[in-house]
Design an enzyme around this catalytic site. Structure first.
Site, PDB file in Angstrom:
ATOM      1  N   ASN A  31      -3.840   8.713   4.843  1.00  0.00           N
ATOM      2  CA  ASN A  31      -2.615   8.139   5.416  1.00  0.00           C
ATOM      3  C   ASN A  31      -2.604   8.092   6.942  1.00  0.00           C
ATOM      4  OD1 ASN A  31      -1.577   7.818   2.839  1.00  0.00           O
ATOM      5  ND2 ASN A  31      -0.463   9.769   2.863  1.00  0.00           N
ATOM      6  N   HIS A  37      -6.481  -5.839  -2.367  1.00  0.00           N
ATOM      7  CA  HIS A  37      -7.270  -6.019  -1.142  1.00  0.00           C
ATOM      8  C   HIS A  37      -7.560  -7.496  -0.861  1.00  0.00           C
ATOM      9  CE1 HIS A  37      -8.749  -1.537  -1.325  1.00  0.00           C
ATOM     10  NE2 HIS A  37      -7.470  -1.662  -1.038  1.00  0.00           N
ATOM     11  N   HIS A  84       0.294   4.578  -2.373  1.00  0.00           N
ATOM     12  CA  HIS A  84       0.077   5.935  -1.867  1.00  0.00           C
ATOM     13  C   HIS A  84       1.231   6.867  -2.209  1.00  0.00           C
ATOM     14  CE1 HIS A  84      -3.415   5.318   1.197  1.00  0.00           C
ATOM     15  NE2 HIS A  84      -3.572   4.553   0.138  1.00  0.00           N
ATOM     16  N   ARG A 115       0.818  -1.219   0.000  1.00  0.00           N
ATOM     17  CA  ARG A 115       0.000   0.000   0.000  1.00  0.00           C
ATOM     18  C   ARG A 115       0.850   1.266   0.000  1.00  0.00           C
ATOM     19  NH1 ARG A 115      -3.611   2.449   4.499  1.00  0.00           N
ATOM     20  NH2 ARG A 115      -5.210   3.567   3.313  1.00  0.00           N
TER      21      ARG A 115
HETATM   22  C1  HEM Z   1      -9.218   1.448  -5.864  1.00  0.00           C
HETATM   23  C2  HEM Z   1      -9.117   2.357  -4.944  1.00  0.00           C
HETATM   24  C3  HEM Z   1      -8.654   2.052  -3.558  1.00  0.00           C
HETATM   25  C4  HEM Z   1      -9.266   2.443  -2.416  1.00  0.00           C
HETATM   26  C5  HEM Z   1     -10.524   3.276  -2.306  1.00  0.00           C
HETATM   27  C6  HEM Z   1      -8.522   1.897  -1.317  1.00  0.00           C
HETATM   28  C7  HEM Z   1      -8.817   2.102   0.010  1.00  0.00           C
HETATM   29  C8  HEM Z   1      -8.219   1.428   1.058  1.00  0.00           C
HETATM   30  C9  HEM Z   1      -8.589   1.573   2.438  1.00  0.00           C
HETATM   31  C10 HEM Z   1      -9.663   2.508   2.971  1.00  0.00           C
HETATM   32  C11 HEM Z   1      -7.833   0.727   3.165  1.00  0.00           C
HETATM   33  C12 HEM Z   1      -7.872   0.512   4.674  1.00  0.00           C
HETATM   34  C13 HEM Z   1      -7.157   1.652   5.372  1.00  0.00           C
HETATM   35  C14 HEM Z   1      -7.455   1.737   6.834  1.00  0.00           C
HETATM   36  O1  HEM Z   1      -8.610   1.592   7.227  1.00  0.00           O
HETATM   37  O2  HEM Z   1      -6.505   1.990   7.622  1.00  0.00           O
HETATM   38  C15 HEM Z   1      -6.959   0.054   2.249  1.00  0.00           C
HETATM   39  C16 HEM Z   1      -6.027  -0.884   2.600  1.00  0.00           C
HETATM   40  C17 HEM Z   1      -5.147  -1.456   1.713  1.00  0.00           C
HETATM   41  N1  HEM Z   1      -4.988  -1.110   0.393  1.00  0.00           N
HETATM   42 FE1  HEM Z   1      -6.255  -0.020  -0.710  1.00  0.00          FE
HETATM   43  N2  HEM Z   1      -7.473   1.184  -1.817  1.00  0.00           N
HETATM   44  C18 HEM Z   1      -7.510   1.254  -3.178  1.00  0.00           C
HETATM   45  C19 HEM Z   1      -6.585   0.729  -4.044  1.00  0.00           C
HETATM   46  C20 HEM Z   1      -5.446   0.052  -3.649  1.00  0.00           C
HETATM   47  C21 HEM Z   1      -4.338  -0.261  -4.501  1.00  0.00           C
HETATM   48  C22 HEM Z   1      -4.220   0.168  -5.962  1.00  0.00           C
HETATM   49  C23 HEM Z   1      -3.442  -0.946  -3.747  1.00  0.00           C
HETATM   50  C24 HEM Z   1      -2.095  -1.496  -4.118  1.00  0.00           C
HETATM   51  C25 HEM Z   1      -1.598  -1.521  -5.340  1.00  0.00           C
HETATM   52  C26 HEM Z   1      -4.010  -1.078  -2.430  1.00  0.00           C
HETATM   53  C27 HEM Z   1      -3.459  -1.782  -1.397  1.00  0.00           C
HETATM   54  C28 HEM Z   1      -3.988  -1.874  -0.118  1.00  0.00           C
HETATM   55  C29 HEM Z   1      -3.509  -2.786   0.890  1.00  0.00           C
HETATM   56  C30 HEM Z   1      -2.467  -3.858   0.684  1.00  0.00           C
HETATM   57  C31 HEM Z   1      -4.224  -2.514   2.052  1.00  0.00           C
HETATM   58  C32 HEM Z   1      -4.031  -3.158   3.442  1.00  0.00           C
HETATM   59  C33 HEM Z   1      -2.919  -2.403   4.153  1.00  0.00           C
HETATM   60  C34 HEM Z   1      -2.569  -2.900   5.548  1.00  0.00           C
HETATM   61  O3  HEM Z   1      -3.115  -3.886   6.035  1.00  0.00           O
HETATM   62  O4  HEM Z   1      -1.696  -2.258   6.164  1.00  0.00           O
HETATM   63  N3  HEM Z   1      -5.202  -0.428  -2.402  1.00  0.00           N
HETATM   64  N4  HEM Z   1      -7.206   0.518   0.977  1.00  0.00           N
END
Ligand code: HEM
Ligand SMILES: *[C@@H]1O[C@H](CO)[C@@H](O)[C@H](O)[C@H]1NC(C)=O
Ligand SMILES: *[C@@H]1O[C@H](CO)[C@@H](O)[C@H](O)[C@H]1NC(C)=O
Ligand SMILES: *[C@@H]1O[C@H](CO)[C@@H](O)[C@H](O)[C@H]1NC(C)=O
Ligand SMILES: *[C@@H]1O[C@H](CO)[C@@H](O)[C@H](O)[C@H]1NC(C)=O
Ligand SMILES: *[C@@H]1O[C@H](CO)[C@@H](O)[C@H](O)[C@H]1NC(C)=O
Ligand SMILES: *[C@@H]1O[C@H](CO)[C@@H](O)[C@H](O)[C@H]1NC(C)=O
Length: 315
Positions: free
Chosen positions: A91, A190, A63, A59
């Site tokens: 973030n 995800h 970002h 992630r």
């Molecule tokens: C399509 C639009 C996307 C949205 C709206 C989105 C939104 C989010 C949100 C809200 C979270 C949880 C954050 C939290 O509650 O602390 C999350 C986690 C995550 N996102 Fe996305 N995301 C998107 C695309 C992506 C992309 C493109 C990637 C990687 C290439 C990605 C990788 C991840 C990963 C791996 C997590 C888990 C992180 C952790 O456990 O520390 N996301 N995302």
């Protein structure tokens, strides 16, 4: 003779430019041949210690890239005179892995001082994390340099929130040169990692396109008010494995984020979801390609930016 000389000069200039302009997987092969192994060893150790770190590192690269390009800007710490991206809404209390990045960077600096950028470390760590958790591998184009600036307001506007509808997601990716297909493939990230209650509260109380049992269970963890930082798995089926279960979940209305389930709202995206459910190898292939594409968003190259010695601050 004069035309030949000028042709020669033009050729030299063009070649020099194209060397600088292109990222290349071999970028460090003579200047720091141990760079890739050093990053990988550190990622393997960190993910062994905590599985979730693989998700967090993946992630971080996303970002970073979505805010003025893949330039390590997300890594810069705030201080009295400088405000970076760490406190931007997408973030704050959410992105993690900065200590691991510091650890990787210090190990890389020990083998080659001042050679490998923080932006490249993020790109490599994302790939190594995905591989470690069972996902596809790919060659990472390298040669990014690090920014001397960051922009919190751009982080707030360019990283889409989890409340986004499909058209917002498509626009936000298209603004970065990424297609609708890239959006679906990259959303497959995800399949690993966790989200906070604040990121899915409105979905589990207000959305109609959600499995009722799934929503009930989440409501016991994430009440209408309070417990904002309680975590839930983004992939309820296999949260620690990089596989195609994220897409399977969408078929049964078990996407955790509103934005996840939105991929089922139009045939242009739901047809890709269906494809990735029936053909996991297609997901892996498209994901790897889309990661390379995302990693090429507006890199700093040539003499632009710098190679930070400490990822948290400008030299
Ligand atoms: C399509 C639009 C996307 C949205 C709206 C989105 C939104 C989010 C949100 C809200 C979270 C949880 C954050 C939290 O509650 O602390 C999350 C986690 C995550 N996102 Fe996305 N995301 C998107 C695309 C992506 C992309 C493109 C990637 C990687 C290439 C990605 C990788 C991840 C990963 C791996 C997590 C888990 C992180 C952790 O456990 O520390 N996301 N995302
Ligand atoms: C951040 O980006 C916005 C929008 O492009 C711009 O107006 C602003 O000046 C930038 N701020 C900094 C600190 O660079
Ligand atoms: C999607 O969300 C945006 C921003 O919130 C809104 O302006 C737009 O009308 C919505 N589009 C659809 C199709 O719901
Ligand atoms: C929890 O999050 C909501 C919005 O998501 C916010 O209004 C509220 O102040 C937060 N509560 C705490 C204790 O931080
Ligand atoms: C659900 O939607 C209603 C009406 O838009 C809103 O007032 C309420 O705050 C929402 N609930 C949650 C938990 O987001
Ligand atoms: C599209 O998304 C909304 C939530 O924004 C949902 O209520 C609606 O049922 C979805 N439409 C389709 C065709 O799936
Ligand atoms: C604050 O951070 C900026 C960006 O990293 C850096 O250039 C500056 O030297 C820092 N100031 C102090 C007092 O550490």
């Amino acid at each position: 003779m004069a035309p030949c000389i000028s042709m020669f000069l033009v050729t030299v200039v063009l070649c020099a430019r194209s060397i600088a302009a292109d990222l290349s997987p071999n970028y460090y092969s003579s200047t720091c041949p141990k760079a890739l192994d050093t990053v990988q060893a550190a990622v393997v150790a960190a993910v062994k210690k905590e599985t979730r770190m693989g998700a967090s590192l993946l992630r971080l690269h996303f970002h970073d890239c979505f805010v003025n390009g893949c330039d390590g800007s997300i890594l810069l710490d705030d201080n009295l005179t400088f405000t970076g991206e760490k406190t931007a809404i997408p973030n704050v209390n959410s992105v993690r892995g900065f200590d691991v990045v510091d650890d990787i960077k210090s190990k890389v600096e020990k083998v080659c001082l001042g050679v490998v950028s923080c932006a490249d470390i993020l790109a490599l760590a994302a790939r190594d994390s995905v591989v470690m958790l069972g996902g596809p591998s790919w060659e990472v184009p390298l040669g990014r340099r690090d920014s001397t600036t960051a922009n919190r307001s751009t982080a707030n506007t360019n990283i889409p929130p989890p409340t986004s509808n499909l058209s917002t997601l498509i626009t936000s990716f298209s603004n970065k040169g990424l297609s609708v297909n890239d959006l679906v493939a990259l959303s497959g990230s995800h399949t690993i990692g966790l989200a906070r209650c604040t990121s899915f509260r409105s979905r589990i109380y207000n959305d109609s396109n959600i499995d009722a049992t799934f929503a009930d269970k989440l409501q016991t963890k994430c009440p209408m008010v309070g417990r904002n930082n309680t975590l839930a798995c983004l992939d309820v089926a296999t949260p620690k494995v990089f596989d195609n279960c994220y897409f399977r979940n969408l078929l049964s209305e078990k996407g955790l984020l509103h934005s996840d389930q939105e991929l089922m709202n139009k045939s242009s995206t739901s047809s890709r979801v269906n494809k990735y459910v029936s053909e996991p190898s297609a997901f892996f292939k498209d994901f790897a390609k889309a990661m390379v594409k995302m990693g090429k968003i507006k890199p700093l190259i040539g003499n632009e930016g710098q190679i930070r010695l400490n990822c948290r601050k400008v030299n």
